[in-house]
Design a protein around this motif. Sequence first.
Motif, PDB file in Angstrom:
ATOM      1  N   MET A  91       0.803  -1.218   0.000  1.00 15.00           N
ATOM      2  CA  MET A  91       0.000   0.000   0.000  1.00 15.00           C
ATOM      3  C   MET A  91       0.838   1.271   0.000  1.00 15.00           C
ATOM      4  SD  MET A  91      -3.123  -1.010  -0.017  1.00 15.00           S
ATOM      5  CE  MET A  91      -4.110  -2.435   0.355  1.00 15.00           C
ATOM      6  N   ALA A  92       2.056   1.225   0.569  1.00 12.66           N
ATOM      7  CA  ALA A  92       2.852   2.442   0.708  1.00 12.66           C
ATOM      8  C   ALA A  92       3.400   2.862  -0.655  1.00 12.66           C
ATOM      9  CB  ALA A  92       3.991   2.217   1.682  1.00 12.66           C
ATOM     10  N   GLN A  93       3.604   4.162  -0.816  1.00 13.12           N
ATOM     11  CA  GLN A  93       4.200   4.685  -2.033  1.00 13.12           C
ATOM     12  C   GLN A  93       5.679   4.271  -2.076  1.00 13.12           C
ATOM     13  OE1 GLN A  93       2.828   7.444  -4.120  1.00 13.12           O
ATOM     14  NE2 GLN A  93       0.790   7.214  -3.257  1.00 13.12           N
ATOM     15  N   ALA A  94       6.199   4.063  -3.268  1.00 11.97           N
ATOM     16  CA  ALA A  94       7.586   3.636  -3.409  1.00 11.97           C
ATOM     17  C   ALA A  94       8.534   4.673  -2.811  1.00 11.97           C
ATOM     18  CB  ALA A  94       7.913   3.393  -4.873  1.00 11.97           C
ATOM     19  N   THR A  95       8.213   5.954  -2.980  1.00 15.68           N
ATOM     20  CA  THR A  95       9.106   6.989  -2.450  1.00 15.68           C
ATOM     21  C   THR A  95       9.133   6.965  -0.930  1.00 15.68           C
ATOM     22  OG1 THR A  95       7.304   8.572  -2.602  1.00 15.68           O
ATOM     23  CG2 THR A  95       8.852   8.521  -4.428  1.00 15.68           C
ATOM     24  N   VAL A  96       8.000   6.644  -0.324  1.00  6.56           N
ATOM     25  CA  VAL A  96       7.949   6.563   1.143  1.00  6.56           C
ATOM     26  C   VAL A  96       8.841   5.425   1.628  1.00  6.56           C
ATOM     27  CG1 VAL A  96       6.449   6.117   3.112  1.00  6.56           C
ATOM     28  CG2 VAL A  96       5.658   7.583   1.254  1.00  6.56           C
ATOM     29  N   LEU A  97       8.743   4.265   0.971  1.00  2.00           N
ATOM     30  CA  LEU A  97       9.589   3.129   1.356  1.00  2.00           C
ATOM     31  C   LEU A  97      11.062   3.462   1.146  1.00  2.00           C
ATOM     32  CD1 LEU A  97       7.542   0.147  -0.071  1.00  2.00           C
ATOM     33  CD2 LEU A  97       7.751   0.852   2.305  1.00  2.00           C
ATOM     34  N   HIS A  98      11.364   4.112   0.027  1.00  2.17           N
ATOM     35  CA  HIS A  98      12.748   4.459  -0.263  1.00  2.17           C
ATOM     36  C   HIS A  98      13.286   5.437   0.777  1.00  2.17           C
ATOM     37  CE1 HIS A  98      15.856   7.034  -2.128  1.00  2.17           C
ATOM     38  NE2 HIS A  98      16.335   5.868  -2.488  1.00  2.17           N
ATOM     39  N   ASP A  99      12.488   6.454   1.109  1.00  2.00           N
ATOM     40  CA  ASP A  99      12.948   7.434   2.094  1.00  2.00           C
ATOM     41  C   ASP A  99      13.149   6.789   3.455  1.00  2.00           C
ATOM     42  OD1 ASP A  99      12.897   9.305   0.129  1.00  2.00           O
ATOM     43  OD2 ASP A  99      11.034  10.276   0.791  1.00  2.00           O
ATOM     44  N   ALA A 100      12.264   5.872   3.827  1.00  2.00           N
ATOM     45  CA  ALA A 100      12.399   5.199   5.116  1.00  2.00           C
ATOM     46  C   ALA A 100      13.679   4.361   5.154  1.00  2.00           C
ATOM     47  CB  ALA A 100      11.179   4.324   5.375  1.00  2.00           C
ATOM     48  N   HIS A 157      16.303   4.879   3.313  1.00  2.00           N
ATOM     49  CA  HIS A 157      17.418   5.816   3.254  1.00  2.00           C
ATOM     50  C   HIS A 157      17.701   6.407   4.632  1.00  2.00           C
ATOM     51  CE1 HIS A 157      19.252   9.544   1.065  1.00  2.00           C
ATOM     52  NE2 HIS A 157      20.164   8.758   1.579  1.00  2.00           N
ATOM     53  N   ASP A 158      16.640   6.818   5.339  1.00  2.00           N
ATOM     54  CA  ASP A 158      16.825   7.380   6.678  1.00  2.00           C
ATOM     55  C   ASP A 158      17.418   6.332   7.619  1.00  2.00           C
ATOM     56  OD1 ASP A 158      15.787   9.689   5.716  1.00  2.00           O
ATOM     57  OD2 ASP A 158      13.801   9.438   6.630  1.00  2.00           O
ATOM     58  N   GLN A 159      16.978   5.095   7.495  1.00  2.21           N
ATOM     59  CA  GLN A 159      17.510   4.028   8.344  1.00  2.21           C
ATOM     60  C   GLN A 159      18.994   3.817   8.065  1.00  2.21           C
ATOM     61  OE1 GLN A 159      16.273   2.577  10.857  1.00  2.21           O
ATOM     62  NE2 GLN A 159      17.879   1.105  11.180  1.00  2.21           N
ATOM     63  N   ARG A 160      19.366   3.915   6.791  1.00  2.00           N
ATOM     64  CA  ARG A 160      20.776   3.739   6.429  1.00  2.00           C
ATOM     65  C   ARG A 160      21.615   4.836   7.078  1.00  2.00           C
ATOM     66  NH1 ARG A 160      20.242   2.348   0.789  1.00  2.00           N
ATOM     67  NH2 ARG A 160      20.146   4.566   0.401  1.00  2.00           N
ATOM     68  N   HIS A 161      21.130   6.081   7.041  1.00  2.44           N
ATOM     69  CA  HIS A 161      21.869   7.168   7.675  1.00  2.44           C
ATOM     70  C   HIS A 161      21.896   6.991   9.186  1.00  2.44           C
ATOM     71  CE1 HIS A 161      22.915  10.045   4.491  1.00  2.44           C
ATOM     72  NE2 HIS A 161      21.936   9.454   3.825  1.00  2.44           N
ATOM     73  N   ALA A 162      20.793   6.517   9.773  1.00  2.00           N
ATOM     74  CA  ALA A 162      20.744   6.330  11.222  1.00  2.00           C
ATOM     75  C   ALA A 162      21.766   5.292  11.669  1.00  2.00           C
ATOM     76  CB  ALA A 162      19.335   5.912  11.641  1.00  2.00           C
ATOM     77  N   MET A 163      22.064   4.314  10.794  1.00  2.00           N
ATOM     78  CA  MET A 163      23.045   3.279  11.128  1.00  2.00           C
ATOM     79  C   MET A 163      24.459   3.719  10.767  1.00  2.00           C
ATOM     80  SD  MET A 163      21.246   0.881  12.434  1.00  2.00           S
ATOM     81  CE  MET A 163      22.207  -0.601  12.371  1.00  2.00           C
ATOM     82  N   ALA A 164      24.644   5.006  10.342  1.00  2.00           N
ATOM     83  CA  ALA A 164      25.942   5.567   9.970  1.00  2.00           C
ATOM     84  C   ALA A 164      26.570   4.788   8.819  1.00  2.00           C
ATOM     85  CB  ALA A 164      26.887   5.594  11.169  1.00  2.00           C
ATOM     86  N   PHE A 165      25.710   4.268   7.914  1.00  2.00           N
ATOM     87  CA  PHE A 165      26.211   3.568   6.733  1.00  2.00           C
ATOM     88  C   PHE A 165      26.550   4.604   5.671  1.00  2.00           C
ATOM     89  CE2 PHE A 165      25.812   1.079   2.842  1.00  2.00           C
ATOM     90  CZ  PHE A 165      26.490  -0.062   3.191  1.00  2.00           C
ATOM     91  N   PRO A 166      27.763   4.570   5.082  1.00  2.00           N
ATOM     92  CA  PRO A 166      28.110   5.553   4.068  1.00  2.00           C
ATOM     93  C   PRO A 166      27.197   5.436   2.854  1.00  2.00           C
ATOM     94  CG  PRO A 166      29.769   3.830   4.183  1.00  2.00           C
ATOM     95  CD  PRO A 166      28.826   3.589   5.309  1.00  2.00           C
ATOM     96  N   CYS A 167      26.592   6.547   2.477  1.00  2.00           N
ATOM     97  CA  CYS A 167      25.543   6.493   1.462  1.00  2.00           C
ATOM     98  C   CYS A 167      25.831   7.467   0.331  1.00  2.00           C
ATOM     99  CB  CYS A 167      24.213   6.823   2.145  1.00  2.00           C
ATOM    100  SG  CYS A 167      22.839   7.003   1.044  1.00  2.00           S
ATOM    101  N   HIS A 168      26.018   8.726   0.639  1.00  5.01           N
ATOM    102  CA  HIS A 168      26.312   9.719  -0.395  1.00  5.01           C
ATOM    103  C   HIS A 168      27.045  10.888   0.220  1.00  5.01           C
ATOM    104  CE1 HIS A 168      22.950  12.210   1.078  1.00  5.01           C
ATOM    105  NE2 HIS A 168      22.327  11.084   1.207  1.00  5.01           N
TER     106      HIS A 168
END
Length: 56
Positions: A34-43, A45-56
Motif C-alpha cells: 500500500m505504501a508509495q515507493a518513495t515513502v519506502l525508499h525514504d524510510a 534511506h533514513d535508516q541507512r543514515h541512522a546506522m551511519a552507513f556511508p551512502c552519499h
Amino acid sequence: MATKTANIAAVRSNAGAFILVTLVGLGLLTVSGMAQATVLHDAAHDQRHAMAFPCH
Ligand SMILES: [Zn+2]
C-alpha cells in the motif's frame, strides 16, 4: 502427567508464535503493497543514515 502438561504448554507456545509471525507477515505485505515507493525508499534511506552507513 508432567509431560502432558509440558506438551500442552509447547503447543500453546507454538500457536502464539504462529499467530505472531502471521500477523507480522501480513503487516509487511500490507505496508509494502500500500505504501508509495518513495515513502519506502525514504524510510530505508533514513535508516541507512541512522546506522551511519556511508551512502552519499
Ligand atoms: Zn543518503
